[in-house]
Design an enzyme around this catalytic site. Structure first.
Site, PDB file in Angstrom:
ATOM      1  N   GLY A  73      31.345  27.365  43.879  1.00 57.79           N
ATOM      2  CA  GLY A  73      30.357  27.674  42.851  1.00 57.79           C
ATOM      3  C   GLY A  73      29.651  26.434  42.341  1.00 57.79           C
TER       4      GLY A  73
ATOM      5  N   GLU B 198      30.360  34.050  39.636  1.00 57.75           N
ATOM      6  CA  GLU B 198      31.618  34.616  39.138  1.00 57.75           C
ATOM      7  C   GLU B 198      32.723  33.944  39.934  1.00 57.75           C
ATOM      8  OE1 GLU B 198      34.912  36.150  38.717  1.00 57.75           O
ATOM      9  OE2 GLU B 198      34.182  37.793  39.970  1.00 57.75           O
TER      10      GLU B 198
ATOM     11  N   GLY C  78      33.311  33.774  44.161  1.00 56.24           N
ATOM     12  CA  GLY C  78      34.222  32.991  44.982  1.00 56.24           C
ATOM     13  C   GLY C  78      34.856  31.868  44.186  1.00 56.24           C
TER      14      GLY C  78
ATOM     15  N   CYS D 218      40.625  37.123  41.394  1.00 53.54           N
ATOM     16  CA  CYS D 218      40.190  36.112  40.422  1.00 53.54           C
ATOM     17  C   CYS D 218      40.708  36.401  39.025  1.00 53.54           C
ATOM     18  CB  CYS D 218      38.669  35.990  40.413  1.00 53.54           C
ATOM     19  SG  CYS D 218      37.805  37.517  39.961  1.00 53.54           S
TER      20      CYS D 218
END
Length: 542
Positions: free
Chosen positions: A280, A297, A275, A331
């Site tokens: 994170g 990630e 996310g 991402c």
């Protein structure tokens, strides 16, 4: 520089973003896929109607969450598709205990793990149409992207099935004829997995499948915006595949409540999160006092470097695909097109022309290349970054935002100080930055806190690889674009893009298991203390 190609407004169905219970006429293909409301969805569904699903969570069977129900919204129309129960922290405790109790039997039976995961492959393929439909409507994906998620998720399951029966460890030097010494990889126990909304099925399966295959039990908390395709459907697939009670669990709920409780739970040994970088960092801060491993990630501002000798048309084709697919909500999407000044005008015009022909609308009804963004708030965020660049002197070519629909947009003349230069946009926006030389391109590529993926275009492969070697990134692709992923290759980033862990191939073993050193002696180790004088070795305590 003058751009003589104009991107037309691609928003073709204004009413599609209004709340409505009726739908416009559909093509025959669309009518075959159509689900007009919750009732007909239940009648038509295979995975969800086979057990009469009405919104529950999953742990050793289906149960009603004691928290509030949350609606499942179709992103293109804002109509309600279904509801999902949110659980409470007290219910999470019960789920974690059930997962703990299931660990031993699951870890001890690799053949069972393999058979469940291979059966899940068959079930997911057999129900592809239903799963794709949910992905399209729940996340705003086009059908091709939904189909790709299913295909890649099946590959993740198949790869994890192989992991289940492979040996993971090494035999160490003995240190003596009576000693056997091995280093073995063992599961963490229970893995908590928190997943995003953009690629909901695949980004959940990327952690769920290898974690299960390697002998862990799993508690999955999907993003609330895609709770069906990112969680409930996975539970149904694994349930049909015969997963034992407590091995796999789905716990819908708010990230600030259930997500954080999952991170902090003492029965969860590892947390895997995909996310935003901001979230994170929050997860890392929560886990740090517990000394708990986290696999993060996160986001990216990925460079697409086009050198002066590149095939400009090919680089622009890759650039358009790497920027605009799934509305830029990936991402690994291209965050910066860093183009040598000798070819930047040609490249930008080519990119604009490619953006201009992309159609946008409701992907469940219309034949389009782009759907809506996940919500209007995200679309407004993207628009703010575009308008900031325009106000600071950049050239912006693109249409106007309509609700959650943001058309493909190209911004050229971007320089430091503009939000578009440094911020992750997560929308269909191509940011073009001119570079004076290869050295300047490398400098710009590394001028970011992120380090996820990158791509370099050049006719000279030695030159391209020389540039690639100096880009700070977890992944790099030559004469391609940065959105590349598969179950067999290590995927992950550096810096603000992740904690350094990787998903895929041999990295899955490193991610979802830990080392344990085990020694076995044929006779007891006696040490160097003196022996007692008694022949029997027994000393009276009287």
């Amino acid at each position: 520089m003058v751009l003589n190609v104009r991107v037309k407004c691609l928003y073709c169905r204004t009413k599609a973003v209004q709340r409505a219970s009726t739908r416009p006429a559909r093509s025959a293909r669309s009518r075959r896929l159509a689900v007009t409301n919750v009732t007909t969805a239940i009648k038509k569904s295979v995975l969800l109607t086979a057990r009469g699903w009405t919104g529950e969570a999953y742990s050793g069977g289906w149960f009603r969450g004691a928290g509030d129900q949350m609606p499942v919204i179709e992103k293109a129309t804002l109509s309600q598709l279904a509801v999902v129960d949110q659980i409470t922290t007290a219910q999470l405790d019960q789920v974690a205990e059930r997962a703990r109790d299931a660990r031993k039997g699951w870890a001890a039976d690799p053949q069972l793990r393999r058979s469940v995961l291979l059966r899940a492959c068959e079930i997911l393929e057999a129900n592809r149409g239903e799963v794709v439909e949910w992905i399209v409507r729940e996340s705003g994906s086009i059908p091709a992207k939904g189909n790709g998620e299913v295909t890649d998720s099946i590959a993740e399951l198949a790869n994890a099935a192989d992991l289940a029966t492979e040996e993971h460890g090494v035999i160490l030097r003995k240190g003596g004829t009576e000693l056997t010494s091995v280093a073995e990889r063992v599961p963490y126990g229970t893995v908590g997995i928190i997943t995003p909304w953009n690629v909901p099925l695949l980004l959940a399966m990327r952690s769920v499948a290898p974690a299960l295959g390697l002998g862990n039990t799993v508690i999955l908390k999907p993003d609330n915006q895609t709770a069906i395709s990112g969680g409930i459907l996975i539970a149904r697939v694994l349930e049909e595949a015969g997963v034992p009670s407590g091995v796999f669990n789905v716990v819908p709920g708010a990230g600030t409540v259930i997500g954080e409780a999952l991170i902090l739970h003492p029965l969860v040994g590892l947390v895997s999160f995909t996310g935003s970088t901001m979230t994170g960092r929050r997860i890392a801060s929560l886990a740090a006092p517990l000394l708990k491993k986290v696999a993060l990630e996160l986001g990216g501002k990925n460079p697409h470097v086009v050198l002066a000798d590149a095939d400009v048309d090919g680089a622009a084709a890759s650039g358009a695909w790497g920027t605009f697919q799934h509305q830029g909500q990936v991402c690994m999407a291209i965050g910066r097109h860093i183009v040598d000044s000798e070819v930047v005008d040609r490249y930008t015009s080519n990119l604009v022309a490619r953006a201009a022909i992309l159609r946008q609308g409701d992907p469940f009804v219309d034949e389009v290349e782009l759907g809506p963004l996940i919500n209007e708030r995200q679309a407004a965020h993207v628009e703010e970054i575009v308008e900031d660049a325009r106000a600071r002197g950049a050239v912006v070519v693109g249409g106007e935002r309509h609700g959650a629909f943001m058309p493909p947009t190209v911004i050229s003349g971007v320089v430091p100080g503009m939000r578009a230069y440094g911020e992750e946009i997560f929308g269909p926006v191509a940011v073009v930055i001119a570079a004076k030389s290869d050295e300047d391109a490398i400098r710009i590529a590394n001028d970011t806190e992120y380090g996820l993926s990158a791509s370099v275009h050049s006719a000279d492969l030695l030159r391209a690889n020389s540039v690639a070697d100096r880009i700070r990134s977890g992944m790099v692709h030559i004469n391609a674009q940065p959105i590349n992923d598969n179950p067999w290759s290590p995927m992950g980033g550096l810096g603000a893009s992740g904690s350094g862990g990787r998903f895929g191939g041999p990295a899955n073993v490193e991610m979802f298991t830990t080392w344990r050193w085990r020694t076995t002696r044929t006779v007891p180790e006696r040490g160097f203390f003196p022996e007692p004088k008694s022949q029997s070795g027994h000393v009276s305590l009287d």
